[in-house]
Design an enzyme around this catalytic site. Structure first.
Site, mmCIF file in Angstrom:
data_model
loop_
_atom_site.group_PDB
_atom_site.id
_atom_site.type_symbol
_atom_site.label_atom_id
_atom_site.label_comp_id
_atom_site.label_asym_id
_atom_site.label_seq_id
_atom_site.Cartn_x
_atom_site.Cartn_y
_atom_site.Cartn_z
ATOM 1 N N ASP A 386 0.822 -1.201 0.000
ATOM 2 C CA ASP A 386 0.000 0.000 0.000
ATOM 3 C C ASP A 386 0.862 1.259 0.000
ATOM 4 O OD1 ASP A 386 -2.785 1.102 0.399
ATOM 5 O OD2 ASP A 386 -1.787 1.993 2.136
ATOM 6 N N GLU A 415 1.441 -0.580 -5.204
ATOM 7 C CA GLU A 415 0.225 0.209 -5.403
ATOM 8 C C GLU A 415 0.644 1.676 -5.339
ATOM 9 O OE1 GLU A 415 -3.353 2.500 -3.819
ATOM 10 O OE2 GLU A 415 -1.535 2.029 -2.712
#
Length: 665
Positions: A386, A415
């Site tokens: 993330d 990401e």
């Protein structure tokens, strides 16, 4: 001591990433090609090799292997070596003048010109004598005998027999095996290539929240409930299931439904606000189950042919045990409070960030590496990371290498919907795959330009795009207003343009309810449980299953870097091909970019690239309708509709057998 030095020039060794600072990427089983420009003053015959070795996970030194390079003309040399196993390899280039071959070449030209060559034969005798000594030292008795005897004969008065001896092919081969490398030049850098396992290149990802697995919107799901989804995910054809963070969720500043700052009883909060009294990054949310339950989920997924990817979100709830146990790991304001995460105007009140480069960074980094290794020990080998662009590149370079030096099969997906250079830098420091801007590329020219950029060298040497038409964070404007036709065409593009793609649960149901004026979901699952009706009318489950079946059936769709665009005489239709190098799998794809109306186009078929003659008849098998046709010539026509916005043709050539025609398949 030989006082002479070598003068071979070695230039443009490739692939080479940023002067050798980073490893280029390949996949185990690939044959790795190295090229270099090599030259030297004069007319000497050159010999060049690629030196290579694998660095084993134990970090023990391995011996270097050598493979000869071949001259391709105009000073270009190439060689290949096998990446037989997953892991890190090193390689470099070395070259030297072949003194014996150069001497033999000059000797022949002088003999052909009628020159007297007594001196040249003595020169050759000395060279062969040196090679004989090296052969003896290496234990090559037969080469030593041949080289010694030939040297002795060349010292005698010249005769036609001696010329024949000097130019004998077997003598040249023996001398080459024991070349004088005292004048060799070695490239001044040792380069690296990392051979990932296949999952780093190929995968169809499905993201869902286990806590919504019960599907009534009220009952918190468990890992056992999530196991009941696996046959469904398998039926759609996905091979990777990605779970958002599964850890305890903090209560301080917990977010309510639709990111509200006010919570109601029963609000579950954001899984990315990690940590509470129940534990942190190494713990499992109690309402999901236990660590043993999670391991059981992993085994159940494996039984369905599915690999589990776990979210790595290196951030904390204010309730995380780290906050009390290691306050030195966090950034504090002048009043002593810990800074919450912000990206103005956004503020994440339920999250605090680490002080990544502060004085306690060594202990912090070691702890976070232990988090990844903890989940590897449980059986996870794929991690979706993330917001990696909000953490230092130095940390990721250190962490990924630390993990992959011990577990080379671990895959990291970045990401990072961020600036292009930052996305690429994350790939360079080791991320196996990356999210992309595909999510917002809707028109023909921008799609083609962007996909050509990320699937072609130099970018494709280190960057692998994983295409997502939606995520829990992003419901693109196009999907909010396109209806099922838009969902069909966007997933068709994602599944065929790249070897890896993914979707967030609800895409197959054409979930398009967004927050007004924002590319975000209404009633986002990030903040609440969702009642999923997987049999919702108007779903496109069958369409997705067919796309994934085509990907599994045809190797060309599983490869990255083999995308080529072709002409379609309609700005609303994009046309491209993917092929294997040996031609065993050749696929043509046409996709309409219009979600509302039928579109028709003349396609310019790349016959030469397919190995097809202009007047040759060939068969195409359309994989989504199972229709077979015979095509001939460089043009074909296609009609695409919102209900069938894509066509995928496997191309087969005729071959003549003794009885009839059949197909190359």
């Amino acid at each position: 001591m030989n006082s002479r030095i070598g003068s071979v020039v070695i230039e443009s060794v490739r692939p080479e990433l940023d002067g050798g600072r980073f490893a280029v990427k390949r996949v185990e089983g690939d044959t790795f090609t190295v090229e270099a420009d090599l030259f030297k003053e004069g007319h000497d015959v050159l010999v060049a090799i690629v030196r290579w070795r694998q660095i084993l996970p134990t970090s023990q030194e391995t011996s270097w292997s050598e493979v000869p390079m071949r001259s391709r003309g105009n000073d270009l040399w190439t060689a290949e070596f096998p990446l037989a196993r997953n892991g890190r390899y090193q390689y470099t280039v070395e070259a030297w003048p072949d003194l014996v071959a150069t001497w033999a070449s000059e000797l022949k030209r002088k003999v052909d010109a009628g020159r007297e060559v007594r001196s040249e034969l003595l020169e050759g005798a000395a060279l062969l004598e040196g090679a004989a000594g090296r052969a003896q030292a290496a234990g090559f008795a037969e080469d030593h005998r041949l080289l010694t005897e030939s040297s002795r004969k060349l010292k005698q008065p010249p005769s036609p027999e001696h010329i024949a001896i000097a130019l004998a092919p077997e003598l040249a081969l023996a001398a080459a095996r024991h070349a004088d490398r005292s004048l060799s030049t070695r490239y001044d850098r040792v380069l690296e290539v990392f051979a990932d396992r296949e999952r780093a290149r190929t995968g169809a990802w499905y993201e869902f929240f286990p806590r919504s697995a019960v599907r009534d919107g009220r009952t918190h799901g468990t890992f056992k409930d999530a196991e009941a989804w696996l046959p469904y995910i398998q039926s759609l054809g996905f091979d990777t299931v990605y779970l958002p963070p599964i850890h305890p969720i903090g209560r301080t500043a917990r977010k309510g439904k639709n990111n509200s700052l006010k919570t109601e009883p029963g609000d579950v909060g954001s899984p990315w606000a990690i940590g509470s009294a129940e534990g942190g990054h190494k713990a499992v949310h109690p309402e999901l189950g236990t660590l043993e339950d999670f391991r059981h989920f992993l085994k159940a997924a494996e039984a369905h042919g599915i690999e589990v990817a776990l979210d790595v979100a290196f951030q904390c709830s204010p309730d995380h045990p780290y906050v009390k146990e290691h306050p030195e790991w966090f950034l504090h304001r002048p009043d002593g409070t810990i800074k919450t995460a912000e990206n103005p105007p956004k503020r994440y009140e339920d999250i605090v960030n680490f002080d990544w480069m502060g004085p306690a960074r060594e202990a912090l980094w070691a702890e976070l590496a232990s988090v990844v290794l903890h989940w590897v020990d449980q059986g996870v080998r794929v991690f979706r990371v993330d917001n990696p662009h909000t953490k230092p590149l130095q940390f990721w370079a250190w962490l990924i290498r630390k993990v992959q030096d011990v577990h080379p099969g671990v895959v990291f997906l970045s990401e990072a919907f961020t600036r292009p250079k930052v996305m690429k830098a994350l790939a360079k420091v080791g991320f196996s795959q990356s999210y992309t801007y595909f999510t917002w590329r809707n028109f023909k020219q921008e799609l083609q330009e962007y996909l050509e950029e990320i699937t072609s060298p130099p970018v494709s040497e280190y960057f692998r795009g994983n295409l997502w038409p939606n995520t829990p964070d992003i419901l693109p404007e196009m999907l909010q207003r396109s209806g099922p036709g838009g969902f069909r065409l966007r997933v068709a593009l994602a599944a065929t343009l790249s070897s890896s793609y993914g979707m967030y649960c609800g895409y197959e149901l054409c979930e398009d309810r967004g927050l007004h004026g924002k590319e975000e979901y209404l009633d986002s699952e990030k903040y609440q449980l969702v009642a999923w009706d997987l049999d919702r009318p108007g779903n496109i489950r069958g369409w997705i299953s067919k796309l994934n079946a085509a990907r599994k059936q045809h190797r060309a769709l599983q490869l990255y870097g083999n995308l080529e665009f072709h002409v379609a005489e309609n700005e609303h239709i994009v046309f491209y091909s993917k092929r294997t190098k040996d031609g065993s799998s050749q696929v043509l794809v046409a996709v309409s970019l219009d979600p509302h109306s039928p579109q028709e186009a003349i396609l310019h078929v790349p016959l030469a690239a397919l190995g097809i003659q202009p007047d040759e008849t060939y068969q195409v098998h359309e994989l989504l309708t199972d229709e077979r046709r015979l095509w001939q010539g460089p043009h074909s026509q296609v009609m695409l509709t919102p209900e069938q916005p894509a066509a995928i043709w496997a191309v087969y050539r005729f071959r003549r057998s003794e009885q009839a025609f059949d197909y190359y398949e």
